[in-house]
Design a protein around this motif. Structure first.
Motif, PDB file in Angstrom:
ATOM      1  N   ASN A  19       0.816  -1.226   0.000  1.00 25.18           N
ATOM      2  CA  ASN A  19       0.000   0.000   0.000  1.00 25.18           C
ATOM      3  C   ASN A  19       0.844   1.269   0.000  1.00 25.18           C
ATOM      4  O   ASN A  19       0.512   2.263   0.655  1.00 25.18           O
ATOM      5  CB  ASN A  19      -0.961   0.007   1.194  1.00 25.18           C
ATOM      6  N   ARG A  54       5.628   2.926  -4.703  1.00 24.65           N
ATOM      7  CA  ARG A  54       4.324   3.365  -5.185  1.00 24.65           C
ATOM      8  C   ARG A  54       3.995   2.887  -6.604  1.00 24.65           C
ATOM      9  O   ARG A  54       2.883   3.100  -7.089  1.00 24.65           O
ATOM     10  CB  ARG A  54       4.250   4.898  -5.135  1.00 24.65           C
ATOM     11  N   ASP A  87       0.768   0.595  -7.029  1.00 28.24           N
ATOM     12  CA  ASP A  87      -0.533   1.265  -6.923  1.00 28.24           C
ATOM     13  C   ASP A  87      -0.760   2.283  -8.027  1.00 28.24           C
ATOM     14  O   ASP A  87      -1.877   2.436  -8.531  1.00 28.24           O
ATOM     15  CB  ASP A  87      -0.657   1.973  -5.567  1.00 28.24           C
ATOM     16  N   ALA A 101      -1.509  -1.242 -11.105  1.00 23.69           N
ATOM     17  CA  ALA A 101      -2.904  -1.501 -10.761  1.00 23.69           C
ATOM     18  C   ALA A 101      -3.902  -0.828 -11.713  1.00 23.69           C
ATOM     19  O   ALA A 101      -4.893  -1.455 -12.112  1.00 23.69           O
ATOM     20  CB  ALA A 101      -3.183  -1.092  -9.316  1.00 23.69           C
TER      21      ALA A 101
END
Length: 338
Positions: free
Chosen positions: A210, A215, A218, A222
């Motif tokens: 998360n 990063r 995400d 994603a």
């Protein structure tokens, strides 16, 4: 395999004649004798004719012109010796691949299957490619090829391959992800999987936790996965790289997309190698390297030149036979979809 009235015509590249390529080709052809003599399969070996004949003699095989045609790509005016890395071996390997690509482009073969070459020898010969995938991309003018490894039910495609680990994050882009996802899905369809289930690895440990450990998962990976999910594709992730391959092996997915070379290679090769418990040395390897996204189809062995055992009659042809079977299956799948 989807039946076809047409034989599958394969151009086999010998790779480095100083490695195990000649002997595994000689062994594989004899293992495939029923399909060859039935006219279901036709092989043309591109490389050094003398290296192949030498391997046949060393293995105690009689020459058999019903098994393969030989397309000698010489002359190469440099000496090569079995088991030694040299520019001559790299030049023979380069010419074999170039000839095989030309045969497919001319409609004389349906696909190429490659025996191993030496990157060092290739460079010594003045061909600065990181491996087959990059060489094939150069020869075909297609710069965004994708590597897939396959072993049993493990199928793993790669977003990046032969590059420094430090450059991987910059190469994991939405454009590259979409390209890898598309050709992976196409390959699975050609293999007869109507509704493929694809898992996507995260780039960072624990898929970024998360954002705590990075990063990119995400913010880059994603969102592209969600695009494919919105189109009805059974794609999920990003998954932690240390657990997703267990799920793949358990049959929960049909393929995994890995972000970098070792993330995808290690699990496939770990399961593909057969090790002698007495000596601790590997005896054989099964598994296939498939190049996706090119205008030609290429499959390959999933091992190297093994200079240390070349010429000793010890090399297993299992991976080459697997590569030929995969090529036949992919060609049949494409024909049935046409």
């Amino acid at each position: 395999m989807v039946p076809s009235s047409r034989p599958t015509r394969l151009a086999l590249t010998m790779g480095d004649p100083a490695g195990i390529g000649p002997e595994i080709i000689a062994r594989a052809a004899r293992q495939l004798r029923p399909a060859l003599q039935a006219g279901e399969l036709a092989l043309t070996v591109c490389g050094c004719a003398e290296a192949l004949r030498q391997a046949e003699r060393q293995l105690g095989f009689e020459p058999d012109d019903t098994l393969y045609a030989i397309d000698d790509v010489g002359p190469v005016d440099l000496p090569w010796r079995v088991g030694e890395v040299a520019a001559a071996g790299g030049e023979w390997a380069y010419r074999a691949v170039a000839r095989a690509v030309g045969r497919v482009q001319a409609g004389e073969a349906d696909a190429i299957v490659t025996a191993p070459l030496s990157k060092e020898a290739l460079h010594l010969a003045g061909h600065p490619f990181e491996g087959h995938t990059e060489l094939l991309a150069h020869l075909t003018g297609q710069r965004d090829a994708v590597m897939m490894l396959a072993h049993d039910n493990l199928r793993v495609s790669h977003v990046t391959t032969h590059c420094a680990l430090s450059s991987v994050p910059g190469r994991v882009t939405p454009t590259r992800l979409r390209r890898v996802f598309d050709v992976t899905l196409d390959a699975l369809h050609a293999l007869g999987i109507a509704s493929p289930r694809v898992a996507v690895c995260g780039l960072n440990p624990h898929a970024g936790e998360n954002g705590v450990l990075g990063r990119e998962d995400d913010e880059v990976i994603a969102p592209v996965i969600r695009e494919y999910q919105a189109r009805g594709v059974a794609m999920s992730g990003p998954w932690p790289g240390d657990t997703v391959f267990i799920k793949l092996r358990g049959g929960q997915f049909d393929a995994v997309v890995a972000m970098f070379h070792d993330q995808g290679h290690i699990p496939v090769k770990l399961l593909g190698f057969s090790v002698d418990p007495q000596t601790g040395k590997w005896q054989a390897i099964s598994g296939v390297n498939i190049t996706l996204g090119l205008p030609i189809l290429r499959t390959s062995v999933d091992h190297g030149t093994a200079f240390d055992i070349a010429g000793k009659g010890l090399a297993s042809a299992d991976s080459l036979v697997d590569a030929i079977h995969y090529a036949r299956t992919l060609i049949a799948g494409r024909r049935s979809a046409a």
